[in-house]
Design a protein around this motif. Structure first.
Motif, PDB file in Angstrom:
ATOM      1  N   ILE A   1       0.838  -1.205   0.000  1.00 46.07           N
ATOM      2  CA  ILE A   1       0.000   0.000   0.000  1.00 46.07           C
ATOM      3  C   ILE A   1       0.872   1.254   0.000  1.00 46.07           C
ATOM      4  O   ILE A   1       0.545   2.257  -0.624  1.00 46.07           O
ATOM      5  N   ALA A   2       2.009   1.181   0.679  1.00 45.58           N
ATOM      6  CA  ALA A   2       2.887   2.352   0.774  1.00 45.58           C
ATOM      7  C   ALA A   2       3.786   2.522  -0.453  1.00 45.58           C
ATOM      8  O   ALA A   2       4.491   3.526  -0.557  1.00 45.58           O
TER       9      ALA A   2
ATOM     10  N   ALA B   1       6.188   9.805   8.076  1.00 46.54           N
ATOM     11  CA  ALA B   1       5.034   9.848   8.977  1.00 46.54           C
ATOM     12  C   ALA B   1       3.736   9.841   8.176  1.00 46.54           C
ATOM     13  O   ALA B   1       2.787   9.137   8.522  1.00 46.54           O
ATOM     14  N   GLU B   2       3.728  10.586   7.077  1.00 43.66           N
ATOM     15  CA  GLU B   2       2.517  10.631   6.256  1.00 43.66           C
ATOM     16  C   GLU B   2       2.270   9.269   5.614  1.00 43.66           C
ATOM     17  O   GLU B   2       1.130   8.803   5.539  1.00 43.66           O
ATOM     18  N   GLN B   3       3.356   8.624   5.168  1.00 45.64           N
ATOM     19  CA  GLN B   3       3.219   7.283   4.592  1.00 45.64           C
ATOM     20  C   GLN B   3       2.562   6.338   5.597  1.00 45.64           C
ATOM     21  O   GLN B   3       1.651   5.590   5.271  1.00 45.64           O
ATOM     22  N   ARG B   4       3.073   6.405   6.847  1.00 38.22           N
ATOM     23  CA  ARG B   4       2.549   5.512   7.887  1.00 38.22           C
ATOM     24  C   ARG B   4       1.071   5.781   8.142  1.00 38.22           C
ATOM     25  O   ARG B   4       0.263   4.857   8.174  1.00 38.22           O
ATOM     26  N   ASP B   5       0.724   7.064   8.259  1.00 36.75           N
ATOM     27  CA  ASP B   5      -0.663   7.432   8.560  1.00 36.75           C
ATOM     28  C   ASP B   5      -1.605   6.987   7.452  1.00 36.75           C
ATOM     29  O   ASP B   5      -2.646   6.382   7.704  1.00 36.75           O
ATOM     30  N   ARG B   6      -1.201   7.294   6.207  1.00 37.13           N
ATOM     31  CA  ARG B   6      -2.085   6.962   5.092  1.00 37.13           C
ATOM     32  C   ARG B   6      -2.207   5.460   4.911  1.00 37.13           C
ATOM     33  O   ARG B   6      -3.278   4.950   4.605  1.00 37.13           O
ATOM     34  N   THR B   7      -1.096   4.746   5.108  1.00 30.31           N
ATOM     35  CA  THR B   7      -1.152   3.283   5.006  1.00 30.31           C
ATOM     36  C   THR B   7      -2.123   2.739   6.048  1.00 30.31           C
ATOM     37  O   THR B   7      -2.971   1.899   5.727  1.00 30.31           O
ATOM     38  N   ALA B   8      -2.009   3.228   7.274  1.00 36.77           N
ATOM     39  CA  ALA B   8      -2.901   2.764   8.338  1.00 36.77           C
ATOM     40  C   ALA B   8      -4.352   3.086   7.986  1.00 36.77           C
ATOM     41  O   ALA B   8      -5.251   2.255   8.162  1.00 36.77           O
ATOM     42  N   TYR B   9      -4.576   4.293   7.438  1.00 37.26           N
ATOM     43  CA  TYR B   9      -5.935   4.695   7.091  1.00 37.26           C
ATOM     44  C   TYR B   9      -6.515   3.767   6.031  1.00 37.26           C
ATOM     45  O   TYR B   9      -7.626   3.255   6.186  1.00 37.26           O
ATOM     46  N   TYR B  10      -5.742   3.523   4.957  1.00 39.40           N
ATOM     47  CA  TYR B  10      -6.292   2.707   3.875  1.00 39.40           C
ATOM     48  C   TYR B  10      -6.374   1.230   4.241  1.00 39.40           C
ATOM     49  O   TYR B  10      -7.256   0.523   3.752  1.00 39.40           O
ATOM     50  N   LEU B  11      -5.470   0.779   5.100  1.00 38.60           N
ATOM     51  CA  LEU B  11      -5.607  -0.591   5.615  1.00 38.60           C
ATOM     52  C   LEU B  11      -6.939  -0.731   6.320  1.00 38.60           C
ATOM     53  O   LEU B  11      -7.662  -1.720   6.161  1.00 38.60           O
ATOM     54  N   ASN B  12      -7.288   0.285   7.094  1.00 38.55           N
ATOM     55  CA  ASN B  12      -8.538   0.269   7.834  1.00 38.55           C
ATOM     56  C   ASN B  12      -9.725   0.353   6.875  1.00 38.55           C
ATOM     57  O   ASN B  12     -10.704  -0.387   7.007  1.00 38.55           O
TER      58      ASN B  12
END
Lengths: 275, 285
Positions: free
Chosen positions: A120-121, A132-143
């Motif tokens: 996803i990243a 940090a943005e990569q981590r946040d967005r990955t977590a968001y789209y995983l969810n």
């Protein structure tokens, strides 16, 4: 030929006309043609195709196998150069593939050596977004695609439907201007396919990305989109535009409603005229 | 009740239906019992050993032609304890490692380039296509003239023997990457450099390890050729020297030792492959 040459050239959503007078359309395909030369003979695959997508629209292209719809989508993605015409995003001509037009393919194109989260990243990494943005967005789209529990799994551990959800998340996490989908559910079984259609519709309601999807499944096209373009073959061209007057919030039961069936009849008749 | 009987007779003609007969021994991708697999491995190892023993202990052939297993083991013990065979093993392993490492670096790079870029394929294909058919043996006189008879000559012979096979097999592996896997990277904003280093390289990595594992056996073949050229040590040298004195027992022991080393390398590389690519489908055991 049911239509004169000039008639299908300007398919425009009537609702967005006042808007498009101010802003250019999100995606514009202008007189795109593709001709292959095989053994000295030109073969016209796509003939002068023009259409537009307004921002936040979900539009499907339906047509029989071999009508050139995959070629058309590859041209829009910039993966194949058109012989004539051009593709514009936000009024600017595109000259090749780029992150503004994300694509989901029919086959499984996840990178098997990356985990679900890394897949996803992937696009964000290519574009060197802050970690940090990569981590946040990955977590968001995983969810969003409901696969948080599988973040560290490898693609080989996933089912077909889950793989396509990751592929969609990978394309969306890159926040493209337009999402292109080439029969993304073509390889799935009927039940999974319907689940994925509902999932995609909910996802679109949340993100409101502009989507251009090709499919040969008429029900899928109507269920998902606001407008359906019907393509004819030999050469590939747009023959009809069918608008889908269904409410924005839809569930699978809508496929049984009279309105839905009326639209389906219209699309099927349009397809049949081509044979 | 007439209908079914009619259709029955229509479906069942005089020719009997044929079904696939079950078979355990000749099973084609239908599963194979572990015990039978182990049994067959045992049998295939035991038969040559038994034949060898019968022929040699039974005195059917002169010991000079085929020494007994005990003679071979005794010769091996003698070489290990008194003739410093381990040094030869070490020297040979060094030559193979040097030649093969060079062939891996150059061959894999060439293969990736050929598989990825049409231009590079056009550049290398004529060379690879013709030179691959030229026996390395025939280059030996030239190599001796050009680089002499030192260690570099031996490393060069092994390198030349293996490098093009590495290149061709890696190039093929690159071509097996689905187009869409590369196209996805473009639509995610990647450029050609990203595609090469972040898609093509990791995607071919398991095949590269596989290729190296297969071709390292070739390196041991060329070692013996390399050690024909004025070597003073090494397993190949020992074999040639023993042949000169008709010590067939020593020849056999050295050959067996090369086989054993090969087996260890093979298992080592397989284990490495499993450890480094846990994500790959382990279809090729």
């Amino acid at each position: 030929m049911p239509q004169p040459d000039s008639a299908p050239l300007s398919f425009m959503p009537s609702a967005s006309e006042p808007l498009s007078a101010v802003h250019p359309p999100k995606l514009a395909v202008q007189a795109v043609g593709k001709t292959y030369v095989t053994r000295g003979k030109p073969l016209v695959v796509l003939d002068e195709i023009s259409f537009e997508l307004a921002a936040r629209e979900f539009v499907c292209l339906v047509g029989a196998s071999g009508c050139g719809k995959s070629t058309l989508l590859n041209i829009v993605a910039g993966l194949v150069p058109p012989t004539t015409g051009e593709v514009q995003v936000d009024g600017m001509a595109v000259l090749g593939p780029g992150a503004d037009r994300g694509m989901v393919f029919q086959g499984y194109t996840l990178y098997p050596w990356l985990t679900v989260a890394q897949n996803i990243a992937f696009g964000m990494q290519l574009r060197k977004l802050p970690k940090a943005e990569q981590r946040d967005r990955t977590a968001y789209y995983l969810n969003v695609v409901g696969l948080t529990a599988f973040a560290q799994a490898y693609p080989k551990q996933l089912s077909g439907g889950m793989k396509q959800r990751v592929a969609i998340a990978r394309a969306l996490a890159n926040e493209p201007e337009v999402l292109l989908m080439d029969e993304p559910f073509g390889a799935l079984d009927a039940q999974t396919k319907e689940q994925m259609q509902q999932f995609l519709l909910n996802l679109w309601a949340q993100t409101h990305t502009t989507v251009l999807m090709i499919t040969h499944d008429v029900e899928e096209a109507i269920f998902l989109s606001q407008r359906v373009y019907v393509m004819g073959s030999h050469p590939g061209r747009l023959t009809h535009q069918v608008s889908v007057p269904l409410p924005a919030a839809r569930d699978l039961d809508i496929k049984l409603s009279p309105d839905f069936i009326a639209v389906k009849r219209e699309v099927l008749h349009a397809l049949r005229q081509e044979h | 009740m007439i209908q079914p009987s009619l259709s029955q007779s229509a479906i069942a003609p005089s020719t009997p239906r044929r079904y696939l007969k079950p078979s355990v021994f000749w099973s084609i991708r239908q599963g194979f019992p572990r015990w039978l697999s182990l049994l067959l491995i045992g049998v295939s190892l035991a038969i040559p050993l038994v034949l060898w023993s019968v022929v040699s202990y039974g005195g059917w052939v002169p010991p000079l032609f085929l020494p007994t297993p005990t003679r071979v083991l005794q010769a091996g013990w003698q070489m290990l304890t008194r003739e410093n065979l381990l040094w030869d093993v070490w020297v040979s392993c060094g030559r193979v490692a040097g030649g093969f490492a060079l062939a891996a670096i150059v061959g894999v790079a060439m293969g990736i380039a050929m598989g990825t870029f049409h231009s590079m394929e056009s550049v290398f294909a004529p060379i690879v296509g013709t030179v691959r058919y030229m026996p390395v043996m025939s280059f030996v006189p030239l190599i001796v003239i050009w680089v002499g008879i030192g260690e570099d000559a031996k490393v060069l012979i092994i390198f030349l023997g293996v490098v093009l096979y590495n290149a061709v097999m890696v190039a093929d592996a690159v071509k097996f990457i689905p187009n869409d896997m590369i196209n996805v990277a473009y639509t995610l904003g990647g450029d050609r450099r990203d595609v090469l280093f972040r898609v093509i390289l990791p995607a071919t990595f398991p095949s590269i390890l596989d290729t190296l594992r297969v071709n390292v056996s070739g390196a041991w073949n060329y070692l013996v050729i390399a050690e024909l050229v004025a070597a003073k040590s090494g397993l190949g040298f020992k074999i040639i020297q023993s042949q000169r004195y008709l010590q067939t027992d020593k020849v056999l022991f050295c050959i067996a030792l090369i086989g054993l080393i090969g087996l260890l390398i093979d298992y080592g590389l397989k284990a490495l492959s499993r450890a480094l690519t846990p994500w790959a489908d382990q279809t090729r055991q």
